[in-house]
Design an enzyme around this catalytic site. Structure first.
Site, PDB file in Angstrom:
ATOM      1  N   GLY A 544       0.830  -1.201   0.000  1.00  0.00           N
ATOM      2  CA  GLY A 544       0.000   0.000   0.000  1.00  0.00           C
ATOM      3  C   GLY A 544       0.862   1.246   0.000  1.00  0.00           C
ATOM      4  CD  GLU A 545       3.973   2.652   3.097  1.00  0.00           C
ATOM      5  OE1 GLU A 545       4.905   3.100   2.388  1.00  0.00           O
ATOM      6  OE2 GLU A 545       4.173   2.075   4.181  1.00  0.00           O
TER       7      GLU A 545
END
Length: 578
Positions: A544-545
């Site tokens: 993610g991120e």
């Protein structure tokens, strides 16, 4: 009569003209001196500015000495270089092309200062808001600027200074503050737009974005219908331009390479042209990844071993530059912005953090809606406004990022609601959970679906039932990018779930979306399949991120650059295949 004191038409038009044509000028200055009588008129106009309690807190330091200006230019140069060193790649290249000050190019520099003590202790209007002294001095700057434009003088505002260093250079007493350093001179001409706009550094925000009725958030120009930002954005989303896509395909076939030899990248360039509405499309740079962060009430169901506090801790890590997303962004020259749209903890203001909190996390969707419908709409609006602001700041490519412990549970629920998938097929291991936690996670999603009976034809309702504030904000972010015809690179399962909501609200929004990668979360493949998007990379990522989307950025930029820069057979004089 109400208009008894209105200026005659010609004079009124002149006032509006000088406002419209005022520019922050940095180049094209002439060496001709500014006559003393002209300077006196300009300074007198500045001195007529309104001020709190008529305190007139300003003073004006007129600088013509070359040696003094050289010393000040050295100060500005040092801080300019420090600023440039911290810029991401594309921004740094754009900054190198800008001329940011004309301290030595103009015959006159004027420093506007502020005495916050002037008028004494009981200055009318300053008791509760002492900063109004500074605001008053800014009004003097505005008057000076307008008068200078009326006189045919260009003005450039220089702000690359440590204020106290500059104050020491000017011999200012400690109680005086520097408000503005201005460079004045005659110019070869005034550009039709601000120089930063023509250089592509930033765009002017439309006035309709900036006017609110009665309270903040109720947008609407006087005499016009109130603005519904979400409805307006959805209405602005149109299908890709078929003529531009045809032109891109024809150019790909004429480029000095075998037809189809760039594979998927050829279709990427065609889609970029269709989105832009012309061929070739502008290069998708600068780029910015917006990490929308929020917490989830469903965390209480034990769907992850990670404590909820990690959301706020990782936000701090992003802002300190210590996360993988920061490393990847630095490698590809992208900016990182973090948006607090619903973190449970209070976050201190720091550069790079945009405080847009709807609430301190959502509710547990197994016992009721995760958020109210109004909250879902508010989060959607946050996302579209972040997209508009980042594009107005000059970004030509937006990248989705996210942070929120337990958000893969909410994502799987959203994907099931929009696609009809079985929770066991859409639910993954998230941050690496064991078998018992995985079974609990699937059960939680099943219970939520049974409770809410989601209707995919009501995407706001689905978001409200299951989503996190970051899901709704990401959906708005995608819609905002699509309305502005700017490509948005999707990251993993969280942005995939958000894109399903955006597509349900405006099907043509998918034309702006590029799937950066395929997450190992099974729900992501289901989301991409429903959206009709093919991932550009498949590396087994599940962080993610925005990390996977960032890895795809150079591929999308390369596709656009090839379409723009590679010669055609006829232009290069290369024989084609018979």
């Amino acid at each position: 009569m109400p208009d008894a004191h209105r200026y005659p038409d010609e004079q009124r038009e002149a006032v509006y003209r000088v406002i419209a044509e005022r520019r922050d000028v940095r180049q094209g200055f002439l060496p001709d001196p500014v006559p003393a009588d002209v300077l006196r008129r300009v300074l007198a106009a500045a001195h007529q500015a309104p001020s709190v309690g008529l305190s007139q807190p300003w003073d004006f330091i007129v600088i013509t000495d070359r040696a003094r200006r050289e010393q000040i230019a050295a100060l500005a140069g040092r801080h300019r270089d420090e600023f440039a060193a911290g810029l991401p790649g594309a921004r740094a290249r754009a900054f190198d092309r800008l001329k940011i000050e004309s301290i030595l190019d103009t015959p006159v520099n004027i420093v506007v200062t502020c005495d916050r003590t002037r008028g004494g202790r009981h200055t009318l209007g300053r008791h509760v808001q002492p900063q109004t002294a500074d605001f008053s001095s800014v009004l003097a700057v505005a008057n000076l600027w307008l008068a200078a434009r009326a006189e045919g003088l260009g003005v450039g505002w220089v702000s690359f200074f440590d204020e106290r260093e500059l104050a020491a250079q000017l011999g200012l007493p400690a109680h005086l503050a520097v408000i503005a350093y201005l460079c004045l001179g005659y110019v070869t001409g005034f550009a039709p737009e601000p120089e930063l706009a023509t250089a592509g550094w930033a765009r002017r925000r439309p006035v309709s974005w900036a006017v609110h009725a009665e309270e903040f958030g109720r947008r609407g120009l006087p005499g016009e219908e109130p603005v519904d930002p979400l409805a307006d954005v959805i209405a602005a989303i149109v299908p890709p331009d078929p003529a531009a896509m045809t032109a891109a395909r024809e150019r790909q076939d004429r480029m000095t390479k075998p037809r189809g030899s760039l594979g998927v990248l050829e279709e990427v360039s065609v889609r970029l042209a269709g989105l832009a509405g012309h061929c070739p499309a502008a290069l998708p740079e600068p780029a910015c990844v917006a990490i929308f962060a929020a917490d989830h009430g469903v965390h209480a169901q034990g769907v992850t071993p990670w404590p909820q506090e990690v959301t706020a801790q990782m936000v701090a890590n992003f802002l300190a530059g210590g996360a993988v997303v920061n490393s990847f962004a630095a490698q590809v020259g992208a900016e990182v912005t973090v948006v607090d749209v619903g973190v449970a903890a209070s976050l201190d203001p720091v550069p790079g953090l945009l405080p847009r909190k709807i609430a301190a996390g959502t509710e547990d969707f197994t016992s009721g809606p995760a958020m109210s419908r109004d909250q879902a709409t508010a989060a959607l609006t946050v996302g579209l406004e972040i997209a508009r602001d980042l594009v107005a700041a000059g970004n030509r490519c937006l990248i989705t990022g996210d942070m929120g412990i337990a958000n893969t549970t909410a994502s799987a629920a959203l994907i099931c609601a929009f696609t009809g998938a079985d929770p066991a097929e859409a639910t993954g291991r998230g941050t690496g959970i064991d078998a018992a936690t995985y079974a609990r996670k699937v059960d939680v999603i099943c219970r939520g679906l049974a409770l809410h009976h989601p209707d995919p034809a009501d995407p706001v309702g689905v978001l409200a039932a299951f989503g996190g504030f970051e899901h709704a904000a990401l959906a708005g972010f995608i819609l905002g990018a699509a309305a502005l015809r700017v490509p948005v690179i999707l990251d993993g399962v969280i942005s995939g779930a958000a894109a399903l909501a955006a597509s349900a609200l405006a099907p043509d929004a998918t034309a702006a979306c590029f799937a950066g990668h395929r997450s190992v979360e099974p729900g992501h493949a289901l989301a991409l399949d429903r959206l009709g998007l093919s991932p550009l990379v498949d590396l087994g990522l599940r962080l993610g991120e925005g990390t996977g989307a960032l890895l795809a950025l150079p591929l999308i930029q390369s596709a656009a650059r090839a379409l723009r820069d590679v010669a055609t057979f006829d232009s290069a004089g290369v024989a084609e295949k018979q």
